[in-house]
Write a protein that holds these residues in place. Structure first.
Motif, short mmCIF file in Angstrom:
data_model
loop_
_atom_site.label_atom_id
_atom_site.label_comp_id
_atom_site.label_asym_id
_atom_site.label_seq_id
_atom_site.Cartn_x
_atom_site.Cartn_y
_atom_site.Cartn_z
N PRO A 190 58.32 -5.55 57.74
CA PRO A 190 59.64 -5.21 58.28
C PRO A 190 59.73 -3.72 58.62
N PRO A 191 60.60 -3.37 59.59
CA PRO A 191 60.73 -1.96 59.99
C PRO A 191 60.98 -1.00 58.83
N VAL A 192 61.78 -1.40 57.85
CA VAL A 192 62.12 -0.49 56.76
C VAL A 192 60.93 -0.23 55.85
N LEU A 193 59.87 -1.03 55.96
CA LEU A 193 58.71 -0.87 55.08
C LEU A 193 57.47 -0.36 55.81
N ARG A 194 57.57 -0.10 57.10
CA ARG A 194 56.38 0.30 57.86
C ARG A 194 55.85 1.67 57.48
N ASN A 195 56.73 2.51 56.96
CA ASN A 195 56.32 3.86 56.56
C ASN A 195 55.95 3.94 55.08
N LEU A 196 55.95 2.81 54.39
CA LEU A 196 55.79 2.83 52.94
C LEU A 196 54.50 2.14 52.53
N VAL A 239 54.96 5.02 68.45
CA VAL A 239 54.27 3.73 68.35
C VAL A 239 53.63 3.61 66.97
N TRP A 240 53.84 2.47 66.32
CA TRP A 240 53.12 2.12 65.10
C TRP A 240 52.08 1.07 65.45
N LEU A 241 50.93 1.14 64.81
CA LEU A 241 49.90 0.12 64.97
C LEU A 241 49.77 -0.66 63.67
N ALA A 242 49.32 -1.89 63.78
CA ALA A 242 49.21 -2.74 62.59
C ALA A 242 48.06 -3.72 62.75
N ALA A 243 47.56 -4.18 61.60
CA ALA A 243 46.66 -5.32 61.53
C ALA A 243 47.36 -6.37 60.68
N ALA A 258 59.84 1.63 66.01
CA ALA A 258 60.40 1.89 64.69
C ALA A 258 61.20 0.71 64.16
N VAL A 259 61.85 -0.01 65.04
CA VAL A 259 62.76 -1.07 64.59
C VAL A 259 62.47 -2.44 65.18
N GLY A 260 61.62 -2.53 66.18
CA GLY A 260 61.39 -3.80 66.85
C GLY A 260 60.34 -4.65 66.18
N PRO A 261 60.10 -5.84 66.72
CA PRO A 261 59.09 -6.74 66.17
C PRO A 261 57.68 -6.25 66.51
#
Length: 247
Positions: free
Chosen positions: A108-114, A138-142, A176-179
């Motif tokens: 979730p957006p609120v946990l992407r920086n944690l 932009v955030w990247l994820a796996a 920051a807030v999107g899917p």
């Protein structure tokens, strides 16, 4: 990073990199960050980002030889919870090796920086800090592939479930807030031996793909820490490049 004079910035970089090098030497040339891990060959397939991210490597379909390293941050014993890391190096991109490093966190957006410790290697990994692509963050994820075999708990189980089972992870990008928007997938191949794993060295700031920039104090600290650790190990930001690898 706050505005400082060039001399002060250079001095601070020497101090931080020097401290990282000293701590790495205390580990007897082991990595300062994520010292315990397993490395694998990989196949990286980019589908093309929709909507576009502004990063050509992610926006254009392509297929790359790669290397993946999954690791424990502390490391804790066995399958105890830990801050898990995933590093992917893409080869043959035309722009030199590209390193993408992500850590266990929340989707979730609120946990992407944690950063979030966990037991299982299957789960969400993010860059924790945002990057800049054109004027956007932009955030990247796996992300876990629901149709892929589980990666297991602990390094021993991770090793046992790879190989012939060829587990996969989904690469994604988001705001920051999107899917999260899937942009490709990483398929793990054969495990690399311990000597090859020790030789690998990443540069999560210098080896970013064109169009993607790291900014801010956290990015600067990460750059200096990895630089000092590589120096103490006698490695370069290209180490492992001939066999396709990570961190």
């Amino acid at each position: 990073m706050p505005t400082v004079s060039p001399a002060s910035a250079a001095g601070a970089a020497v101090v931080v990199a020097g401290a990282a090098a000293a701590l790495t030497r205390l580990r007897r040339t082991r990595r300062l960050l994520h010292p315990a891990g397993r490395s694998f060959t990989a196949d990286v397939l980019i589908w093309g980002a929709v909507p576009p991210t502004g990063v050509p490597l992610l926006d254009r379909p392509g297929r790359y030889r790669g290397t993946v390293r999954l690791s424990k941050g502390t490391p804790t014993p066995g399958a105890w919870p830990d801050l898990l890391g995933l590093a992917v190096r893409l080869h043959d991109t035309g722009d030199g090796p590209v390193d993408l490093l992500v850590s266990s966190s929340g989707a979730p957006p609120v946990l992407r920086n944690l950063p979030l410790p966990r037991r299982r290697f299957t789960g969400t990994y993010t860059t924790i800090m945002p990057f800049r692509a054109e004027a956007r963050r932009v955030w990247l994820a796996a992300l876990a592939d629901p149709e892929s075999p589980e990666l297991g708990r602990g390094l021993a189980e991770l090793t046992a479930v790879t190989g012939a089972r060829r587990p996969r992870l989904v690469l994604a990008a988001g705001s920051a807030v999107g899917p999260w928007h899937p942009v490709g997938q990483v398929t793990l191949g054969d495990r690399l031996d311990e000597r090859a794993d020790r030789a690998l060295a990443f540069d999560p700031i210098g080896n970013l793909p064109p169009g993607l920039r790291a900014v801010g104090l956290l990015a600067w600290l990460r750059e200096q820490t990895y630089r000092g650790s590589r120096r103490a190990r006698g490695a370069s930001a290209q180490s492992g490049g001939s066999i396709g690898v990570t961190v």
